[in-house]
Enzyme design. Structure first.
Site, short mmCIF file in Angstrom:
data_model
loop_
_atom_site.label_atom_id
_atom_site.label_comp_id
_atom_site.label_asym_id
_atom_site.label_seq_id
_atom_site.Cartn_x
_atom_site.Cartn_y
_atom_site.Cartn_z
N GLU A 163 29.43 20.76 -14.76
CA GLU A 163 28.16 21.05 -15.42
C GLU A 163 27.57 22.33 -14.86
OE1 GLU A 163 25.06 18.11 -14.77
OE2 GLU A 163 24.02 18.81 -16.56
N ASP A 173 0.82 -1.22 0.00
CA ASP A 173 0.00 0.00 0.00
C ASP A 173 0.85 1.27 0.00
OD1 ASP A 173 1.00 -0.24 2.52
OD2 ASP A 173 -0.89 0.14 3.57
N HIS A 219 21.90 20.16 -22.83
CA HIS A 219 20.46 19.89 -22.96
C HIS A 219 19.69 21.02 -22.29
CE1 HIS A 219 20.28 18.50 -18.73
NE2 HIS A 219 21.41 17.87 -18.98
N ASP A 275 20.54 21.65 -12.81
CA ASP A 275 21.33 20.45 -13.14
C ASP A 275 22.80 20.86 -13.09
OD1 ASP A 275 22.24 18.04 -14.01
OD2 ASP A 275 21.48 18.21 -16.06
N HIS A 298 29.20 11.17 -23.62
CA HIS A 298 27.86 11.76 -23.63
C HIS A 298 27.85 13.11 -24.32
CE1 HIS A 298 29.09 14.44 -20.33
NE2 HIS A 298 29.57 13.37 -19.70
N HIS A 331 16.08 16.79 -18.42
CA HIS A 331 16.37 16.78 -19.86
C HIS A 331 15.09 17.31 -20.50
CE1 HIS A 331 19.43 13.37 -18.97
NE2 HIS A 331 19.90 14.56 -18.68
N ARG A 354 33.27 15.57 -14.11
CA ARG A 354 32.25 16.27 -14.92
C ARG A 354 32.09 17.66 -14.30
NH1 ARG A 354 28.69 12.60 -15.30
NH2 ARG A 354 27.09 13.05 -13.74
N HIS A 372 25.28 7.92 -14.44
CA HIS A 372 24.12 8.19 -13.60
C HIS A 372 24.16 7.28 -12.37
CE1 HIS A 372 21.62 10.25 -17.00
NE2 HIS A 372 22.63 10.98 -16.58
N TYR A 411 35.98 10.40 -18.07
CA TYR A 411 35.80 9.28 -17.13
C TYR A 411 36.79 8.20 -17.51
CZ TYR A 411 31.51 11.98 -17.27
OH TYR A 411 30.62 13.02 -17.29
N ASP A 438 26.47 15.42 -8.88
CA ASP A 438 25.57 15.96 -9.91
C ASP A 438 24.17 15.99 -9.30
OD1 ASP A 438 23.86 16.35 -12.07
OD2 ASP A 438 24.90 14.94 -13.39
N GLU A 480 28.10 20.58 -20.13
CA GLU A 480 28.56 19.59 -19.16
C GLU A 480 29.54 18.57 -19.73
OE1 GLU A 480 25.71 16.49 -18.15
OE2 GLU A 480 24.14 17.66 -19.10
N1 GLY Z 1 21.99 15.00 -14.27
C1 GLY Z 1 21.85 14.39 -15.53
C2 GLY Z 1 22.56 15.12 -16.57
O1 GLY Z 1 23.50 15.82 -16.27
O2 GLY Z 1 22.19 15.15 -17.71
MN MN Z 2 22.82 17.53 -17.46
MN MN Z 3 23.66 16.61 -14.35
#
Ligand code: GLY
Ligand code: MN
Ligand code: MN
Length: 491
Positions: free
Chosen positions: A441, A64, A394, A318, A390, A401, A439, A289, A422, A307, A418
């Protein structure tokens, strides 16, 4: 707490269920703003069409307990309604109701229900939806079944196709499952079997593809009111990064670092996270992720990739910062970090209205490929490698996103830049580079001639990060007794 029904409590609750303004923040987007968004959508709809939006489904976690409900971003954008089991129709042209009323939008919402509200929270109901959200034609969702607009007269009925992943609540005959089923009957939605058997594509007035891009043209360009929310989400998220830079110490856990960020978010009244928090120390940073965040002891020599984005009144930031746990970048960490930073700055140089997303991506890739080659990590700048796997940019907004146009940058878009590098353990390079993951960003508002760097308050440069990490933290003195000792004492 399981559901045991107390009649007395239910009667008491009836008096307290009226939504109290004083219990709510006062800076939600206004009903006029949502109404104006519906008018803008109407302008973009094709001739003689209707757009139909369904609220997000309630997702069951187990037994539940449901997952925390989050409204579908399009539904929220167009209505401000945050509850499940609702359907919104926006018509290109005025319709005439049986009683002669003219209308071009109508919403069906879950009804008030004292018993249910006592357990799961207040509902607006049809009256509240009219008053609070300014949707004049608001009805109980039980009435959708007999709502008799003739859908065959429309040239196009626009909606997002169904994934058949909505559960039926057998105790509710007008939940989302039923609303979808009723809609399918009304619009003559072809069964998958019929479509599979038909030699020709099935001809009808259903358009399940067009709405996403129409909504993208709207949602991708932020209004002043949305920018206020995004600025708050971004500033709060930067504050989380700053506080962690001061508070972090070797020996802390990934979870504790996550907790500090999220505590700062809550302290500033951010109601949610825009996405699950990514807090990865050392080689965990190589998982793009990574949301396990289980590592109990982050060690002296590691970096930690963080992140995270606060969600404020529906809008998310983000932001990623990668910092040395002990406050000082090692020579290798610094070289990779500065390479990622240089890639980000190269993309920033070409960021302005008119530039393409691809130009920004290429700018980051050029710098990273050359830098990796100079460091001897790859052999040629044209090598196909997986160290930067990547895209670089975005939209952000109601989704992390976010929906928006992905060809050219336009004024009042909000995007991320970003880049990242890696290098997993056992990568095909000198092992001094292994387990380094960086990273960086940031979030940017696109202007005619350039950009506004929204997340500038979270330090990025090596010296700035190291300087902030030397500052004392309010959490330095926040210690708790060891759990094991408490448990022993209690037994
Ligand atoms: N936090 C996901 C990305 O940077 O796209
Ligand atoms: Mn991002
Ligand atoms: Mn991010």
């Amino acid at each position: 707490m399981i559901r045991i029904l107390f009649t007395v409590a239910a009667i008491f609750a009836a008096n307290t269920l009226l939504a109290q303004e004083s219990d709510l923040p006062s800076d939600f987007l206004s009903k006029d703003w949502h109404q104006e968004r519906r008018a803008k959508l109407r302008e973009k709809l094709p001739a003689n069409s209707v757009a139909v939006f369904f609220a997000n489904a309630v997702r069951n976690r187990s037994n539940d307990v449901d997952y925390v409900y989050h409204q579908d971003p399009d539904f929220f954008y167009l209505s401000g309604y945050k509850e499940p089991d609702a359907v919104l129709l926006i018509f290109k042209d005025k319709q005439t109701a049986n009683n002669g009323t003219q209308y071009d939008e109508i919403i069906f919402v879950q009804p008030r229900d004292e018993q249910a509200e006592m357990w799961t929270g207040r509902r607006l109901g049809d009256r509240g939806t009219k008053e609070r959200l300014g949707l004049e034609q608001a009805f109980n969702n039980k009435e959708f079944k007999k709502y008799n607009v003739d859908f065959s007269k429309f040239s196009q009925i626009l909606f997002t196709d169904f994934e058949n992943d909505v559960r039926d609540n057998p105790r509710d005959s007008s939940d989302l499952y039923d609303l979808i089923a009723q809609f399918k009957v009304k619009v003559n939605y072809p069964s998958k079997d019929k479509m599979a058997l038909s030699p020709e594509p099935v001809k009808n007035n259903l358009n399940t593809r067009g709405l996403y891009s129409i909504m993208g043209t709207l949602r991708g360009i932020k209004t002043t009111e949305e920018l206020t929310m995004i600025r708050k989400a971004v500033s709060i998220s930067c504050m989380g990064q700053r506080e962690v830079m001061k508070a972090i110490k070797p020996g802390m856990s990934e979870r504790e670092i996550q907790g500090i960020h999220e505590f700062v978010f809550k302290k500033y009244q951010a109601e949610d996270l825009g996405y699950p928090s990514i807090v990865g120390a050392g080689h965990n940073g190589c998982i793009l992720h990574y949301i396990d965040n289980y590592k109990p002891n982050i060690t002296n020599k590691e970096m930690i990739l963080m992140d995270l984005g606060a969600e404020y009144r529906g809008y998310t930031a983000d932001i990623t910062r990668t910092i040395p746990v002990n406050g000082k970048f090692s020579p290798e960490q610094k070289q990779i970090y500065e390479l990622v930073l240089a890639a980000q700055e190269e993309a920033m140089k070409v960021t302005k209205a008119g530039a393409t997303f691809q130009e920004l991506t290429f700018a980051t890739q050029r710098v990273i490929n050359k830098g990796l080659k100079d460091l001897g990590i790859i052999k040629s700048e044209n090598e196909n490698h997986r160290y930067y796997p990547h895209g670089c940019c975005h939209h952000i907004g109601l989704d992390v996103h976010d929906n928006g146009q992905y060809d050219r940058l336009r004024e009042n878009m909000v995007i991320t830049i970003e880049p990242g590098i890696y290098i997993p353990e056992n990568a095909d390079c000198d092992k001094r580079w292994w387990s380094i993951a960086v990273r960086i960003e940031d979030d940017y508002l696109i202007t005619k001639d350039g950009y506004e760097h929204l997340s500038v308050s979270a330090p990025r440069k090596v010296e700035e990060v190291e300087a902030l990490m030397k500052q004392p933290s309010a959490l330095d003195d926040f210690t708790l007794p060891e759990l094991e000792k408490i448990i022993k004492k209690e037994n």
